[in-house]
Scaffold this motif. Structure first.
Motif, PDB file in Angstrom:
ATOM      1  N   CYS A 125      -7.689   4.646   3.070  1.00 22.15           N
ATOM      2  CA  CYS A 125      -6.465   3.859   2.852  1.00 22.15           C
ATOM      3  C   CYS A 125      -5.964   3.968   1.417  1.00 22.15           C
ATOM      4  O   CYS A 125      -4.891   3.441   1.103  1.00 22.15           O
ATOM      5  CB  CYS A 125      -6.719   2.385   3.165  1.00 22.15           C
ATOM      6  SG  CYS A 125      -7.043   2.036   4.895  1.00 22.15           S
ATOM      7  N   LYS A 126      -6.721   4.608   0.531  1.00 18.71           N
ATOM      8  CA  LYS A 126      -6.298   4.692  -0.872  1.00 18.71           C
ATOM      9  C   LYS A 126      -4.926   5.359  -0.959  1.00 18.71           C
ATOM     10  O   LYS A 126      -4.688   6.393  -0.332  1.00 18.71           O
ATOM     11  CB  LYS A 126      -7.318   5.521  -1.674  1.00 18.71           C
ATOM     12  CG  LYS A 126      -8.574   4.751  -2.051  1.00 18.71           C
ATOM     13  CD  LYS A 126      -8.545   4.331  -3.514  1.00 18.71           C
ATOM     14  CE  LYS A 126      -9.790   3.604  -3.947  1.00 18.71           C
ATOM     15  NZ  LYS A 126     -10.801   4.559  -4.464  1.00 18.71           N
ATOM     16  N   VAL A 127      -4.052   4.777  -1.769  1.00 17.14           N
ATOM     17  CA  VAL A 127      -2.698   5.306  -1.912  1.00 17.14           C
ATOM     18  C   VAL A 127      -2.731   6.787  -2.301  1.00 17.14           C
ATOM     19  O   VAL A 127      -2.018   7.610  -1.717  1.00 17.14           O
ATOM     20  CB  VAL A 127      -1.901   4.464  -2.944  1.00 17.14           C
ATOM     21  CG1 VAL A 127      -0.676   5.204  -3.444  1.00 17.14           C
ATOM     22  CG2 VAL A 127      -1.492   3.132  -2.319  1.00 17.14           C
ATOM     23  N   GLN A 128      -3.605   7.150  -3.256  1.00 14.97           N
ATOM     24  CA  GLN A 128      -3.617   8.544  -3.730  1.00 14.97           C
ATOM     25  C   GLN A 128      -4.136   9.530  -2.694  1.00 14.97           C
ATOM     26  O   GLN A 128      -3.968  10.732  -2.855  1.00 14.97           O
ATOM     27  CB  GLN A 128      -4.353   8.704  -5.069  1.00 14.97           C
ATOM     28  CG  GLN A 128      -5.859   8.530  -5.005  1.00 14.97           C
ATOM     29  CD  GLN A 128      -6.280   7.130  -5.408  1.00 14.97           C
ATOM     30  OE1 GLN A 128      -5.597   6.162  -5.101  1.00 14.97           O
ATOM     31  NE2 GLN A 128      -7.425   7.013  -6.062  1.00 14.97           N
TER      32      GLN A 128
ATOM     33  N   TYR B  47       0.364   0.368  -6.008  1.00 15.71           N
ATOM     34  CA  TYR B  47      -0.645  -0.330  -5.204  1.00 15.71           C
ATOM     35  C   TYR B  47      -1.926   0.500  -5.140  1.00 15.71           C
ATOM     36  O   TYR B  47      -1.906   1.701  -5.405  1.00 15.71           O
ATOM     37  CB  TYR B  47      -0.112  -0.563  -3.789  1.00 15.71           C
ATOM     38  CG  TYR B  47       0.945  -1.643  -3.727  1.00 15.71           C
ATOM     39  CD1 TYR B  47       0.639  -2.909  -3.238  1.00 15.71           C
ATOM     40  CD2 TYR B  47       2.246  -1.400  -4.169  1.00 15.71           C
ATOM     41  CE1 TYR B  47       1.599  -3.907  -3.191  1.00 15.71           C
ATOM     42  CE2 TYR B  47       3.211  -2.399  -4.134  1.00 15.71           C
ATOM     43  CZ  TYR B  47       2.878  -3.639  -3.644  1.00 15.71           C
ATOM     44  OH  TYR B  47       3.822  -4.631  -3.609  1.00 15.71           O
ATOM     45  N   HIS B  48      -3.018  -0.150  -4.754  1.00 16.44           N
ATOM     46  CA  HIS B  48      -4.281   0.577  -4.610  1.00 16.44           C
ATOM     47  C   HIS B  48      -4.435   1.186  -3.214  1.00 16.44           C
ATOM     48  O   HIS B  48      -4.966   2.269  -3.060  1.00 16.44           O
ATOM     49  CB  HIS B  48      -5.474  -0.365  -4.859  1.00 16.44           C
ATOM     50  CG  HIS B  48      -5.453  -0.991  -6.214  1.00 16.44           C
ATOM     51  ND1 HIS B  48      -5.379  -2.348  -6.420  1.00 16.44           N
ATOM     52  CD2 HIS B  48      -5.470  -0.430  -7.443  1.00 16.44           C
ATOM     53  CE1 HIS B  48      -5.381  -2.592  -7.720  1.00 16.44           C
ATOM     54  NE2 HIS B  48      -5.429  -1.465  -8.363  1.00 16.44           N
TER      55      HIS B  48
ATOM     56  N   VAL C 124       5.202   1.947  -4.018  1.00 16.29           N
ATOM     57  CA  VAL C 124       3.898   2.041  -3.362  1.00 16.29           C
ATOM     58  C   VAL C 124       2.821   2.590  -4.301  1.00 16.29           C
ATOM     59  O   VAL C 124       1.654   2.218  -4.208  1.00 16.29           O
ATOM     60  CB  VAL C 124       3.996   2.860  -2.056  1.00 16.29           C
ATOM     61  CG1 VAL C 124       4.380   4.297  -2.322  1.00 16.29           C
ATOM     62  CG2 VAL C 124       2.715   2.801  -1.263  1.00 16.29           C
ATOM     63  N   TYR C 125       3.226   3.457  -5.243  1.00 20.34           N
ATOM     64  CA  TYR C 125       2.206   4.052  -6.124  1.00 20.34           C
ATOM     65  C   TYR C 125       1.628   3.064  -7.135  1.00 20.34           C
ATOM     66  O   TYR C 125       0.684   3.380  -7.846  1.00 20.34           O
ATOM     67  CB  TYR C 125       2.743   5.313  -6.806  1.00 20.34           C
ATOM     68  CG  TYR C 125       2.908   6.440  -5.802  1.00 20.34           C
ATOM     69  CD1 TYR C 125       1.791   7.048  -5.251  1.00 20.34           C
ATOM     70  CD2 TYR C 125       4.163   6.847  -5.369  1.00 20.34           C
ATOM     71  CE1 TYR C 125       1.912   8.054  -4.301  1.00 20.34           C
ATOM     72  CE2 TYR C 125       4.298   7.847  -4.421  1.00 20.34           C
ATOM     73  CZ  TYR C 125       3.165   8.452  -3.891  1.00 20.34           C
ATOM     74  OH  TYR C 125       3.300   9.438  -2.948  1.00 20.34           O
TER      75      TYR C 125
ATOM     76  N   SER D  58       9.271   3.064  -3.086  1.00 21.11           N
ATOM     77  CA  SER D  58       8.949   3.810  -4.296  1.00 21.11           C
ATOM     78  C   SER D  58       7.953   3.042  -5.166  1.00 21.11           C
ATOM     79  O   SER D  58       7.387   3.586  -6.105  1.00 21.11           O
ATOM     80  CB  SER D  58      10.225   4.131  -5.070  1.00 21.11           C
ATOM     81  OG  SER D  58      10.875   2.922  -5.387  1.00 21.11           O
TER      82      SER D  58
ATOM     83  N   ILE E 226       3.110   8.983   2.655  1.00 18.57           N
ATOM     84  CA  ILE E 226       4.091   8.197   1.893  1.00 18.57           C
ATOM     85  C   ILE E 226       5.366   9.006   1.693  1.00 18.57           C
ATOM     86  O   ILE E 226       6.472   8.516   1.912  1.00 18.57           O
ATOM     87  CB  ILE E 226       3.495   7.772   0.537  1.00 18.57           C
ATOM     88  CG1 ILE E 226       2.366   6.759   0.750  1.00 18.57           C
ATOM     89  CG2 ILE E 226       4.574   7.187  -0.371  1.00 18.57           C
ATOM     90  CD1 ILE E 226       1.468   6.542  -0.451  1.00 18.57           C
TER      91      ILE E 226
ATOM     92  N   PHE F  20       8.952   7.940   3.056  1.00 10.78           N
ATOM     93  CA  PHE F  20       9.967   7.700   2.044  1.00 10.78           C
ATOM     94  C   PHE F  20      11.197   8.556   2.299  1.00 10.78           C
ATOM     95  O   PHE F  20      12.329   8.083   2.291  1.00 10.78           O
ATOM     96  CB  PHE F  20       9.348   8.010   0.676  1.00 10.78           C
ATOM     97  CG  PHE F  20      10.218   7.620  -0.473  1.00 10.78           C
ATOM     98  CD1 PHE F  20      10.787   6.354  -0.551  1.00 10.78           C
ATOM     99  CD2 PHE F  20      10.461   8.510  -1.506  1.00 10.78           C
ATOM    100  CE1 PHE F  20      11.575   5.991  -1.629  1.00 10.78           C
ATOM    101  CE2 PHE F  20      11.250   8.146  -2.580  1.00 10.78           C
ATOM    102  CZ  PHE F  20      11.813   6.897  -2.644  1.00 10.78           C
TER     103      PHE F  20
END
Lengths: 214, 214
Positions: free
Chosen positions: A191-194, B166-167, B163-164, B161, A200, A204
Motif C-alpha cells: 500500500c506504500k504510495v511510492q 501521504y505514506h 497523494v505523494y 496531486s 496513481i 490521476f
C-alpha cells in the motif's frame, strides 16, 4: 482504468541473530502463503540426502559460483568452512518482475550486503522475546558446544547494533503472531504510495480527462 | 526484560477525495477494532438531534473555539458555512500517550495541515477503484447538485496531486479489504524499528550484560 494491474513484487529479507527463530518463521510464512517465493541460495557444497537442485539450493561448481560472483550476479555471497553460499540476483529479479514477492532468510552480515545492492527491499529483523530466551533457545538446540554458545551470544549482542539498518522489528514470542506481523508488513508495503506510482498516475490522468470533459 | 511494555500509540489519518468512501471505511474500522480511538472534532455548530458532546463532537462556543486555536491547541481547523471545525490536540496527545491508536478522518486540506504539526502520524490516502466509480458514487449520493458534483470531481482531480504527501494508498474496491489493508498498515507501523526504540535499547543493554558475564 482498473487498479488490478501487476505491481512489482517485493523482496522481503528475514534476518536477525542466530537463535531468533527466523528459519521456523520463514518456513511457516511460506507454508501459509503459497504465493510467496523462497529465494533459493546457490552453494558449492555437496547436496545432502533428499536435497534437490533448484528446490533447496542451486548446486554449483566452484568455477560456476566464482564466475557468477565476478559477473555481479550474486546479491551477496560468503565462504563458510570452505564452501561458497550466495544469493543469485537474476532469480530474485525475475520473480519480482513477474509480480511475485520473494522471501530471503539470511544472517545479518548477508542482509546488510544485500541491502547495499537492493535498498528497495523490506528488511525485517527478528528477535526472540528476551535475550534470556535467546540463550535458552541456543542451549536447547543441543547442537552447539559451550564455546560455540558463548560465541553465538557474543555475536547476538554485536549483531543487535545492526537493527537500526532494518525497517521492521518482529518479536518472535509466538511463531503464529510473528508470521501474522510479517504478513501485515507485506500487505502494508504493497500500500506504500511510492510502490503505487503507476496506479496513481493512471488514476490521476483519467481524472484530469474527466475534468476537461466537465 | 519482556517486550510487552507500553508503546506510544499511533495517529492514523484517513483521508482522500470526497466520494472515496473514507467515512464508511472509518466507521467499519472502528467497529471491528474497538481498541482504536476516534478523534472527536470540535465544532461551533449546533448539535443535531441524537448528537452528544464528547461522542460525535466537542460542541464549543465560538469564543471557546477561538481561544483553543490561539493557544495552538488545534492540530488543524477550518471554517465551513460560518461554523468552525477543528481537531483538538490535547485529546489526541493523551490517547497516544496512554498507548492507544487514534483514527482521524479528515479531508485532504485538513490532513495536510495536521501533517505539518504531526509528521509522525500515519497518513493514508483512500481512493475508489477508478475515477468513474468516484463520479458514480458522488452521483448516487443524490445529495449533491450537478454543480456541486462538477466541483467535487474537479476538486478530486486537484486533490489527487496531494497523494505523494501521504505514506499509504488504499484502494476502496471493497470495504472489507480496504479495512483489512488499514489494519495491516497499523500492525506494520507498530513493527517499525524507529517506533521500537525502548524495546531495542532494553534488549541490547541486557544482551551486553550477558556478554560481560560469559
Amino acid at each position: 482504468m482498473r487498479t488490478n494491474m501487476t505491481q512489482q513484487g517485493i523482496l522481503i529479507v528475514l534476518s536477525g541473530p542466530s537463535g531468533a527463530g527466523k528459519g521456523t518463521i520463514c518456513r511457516e510464512l511460506l507454508r501459509s502463503n503459497p504465493n510467496l517465493q523462497y529465494s533459493i541460495s546457490a552453494t558449492t557444497r555437496q547436496p545432502r540426502a533428499g536435497e534437490a537442485n533448484g528446490i533447496n539450493y542451486w548446486f554449483l561448481s566452484k568455477h560456476e559460483f566464482e564466475s557468477m560472483a565476478e559477473q555481479n550476479d550474486l546479491l551477496e555471497w560468503a565462504e563458510v568452512y570452505g564452501n561458497y553460499y550466495g544469493t543469485p540476483r537474476r532469480y530474485v529479479a525475475e520473480q519480482l518482475e513477474s509480480g511475485k514477492d520473494v522471501v530471503l532468510e539470511i544472517d545479518i552480515q548477508g542482509a546488510m550486503r544485500v541491502k547495499e545492492k537492493f535498498p528497495e527491499g523490506v528488511y525485517i529483523y527478528i528477535i526472540p522475546p528476551s535475550s534470556d530466551e535467546l540463550a535458552e533457545r541456543i542451549n536447547k538446540r543441543g547442537t552447539d558446544s559451550p564455546d560455540s554458545i558463548k560465541k553465538r551470544l557474543g555475536c547476538a549482542s554485536e549483531e543487535l547494533s545492526c537493527v537500526y539498518n532494518y525497517h521492521y522489528l518482529v518479536v518472535n514470542d509466538k511463531i503464529a503472531s510473528a508470521v501474522r506481523n510479517i504478513e501485515a508488513i507485506i500487505a502494508a508495503e504493497k500500500c506504500k504510495v511510492q510502490r503505487n506510482h503507476n496506479l496513481i498516475e493512471n488514476f490521476f490522468r483519467h481524472s484530469c480527462v474527466r475534468k476537461e470533459d466537465l
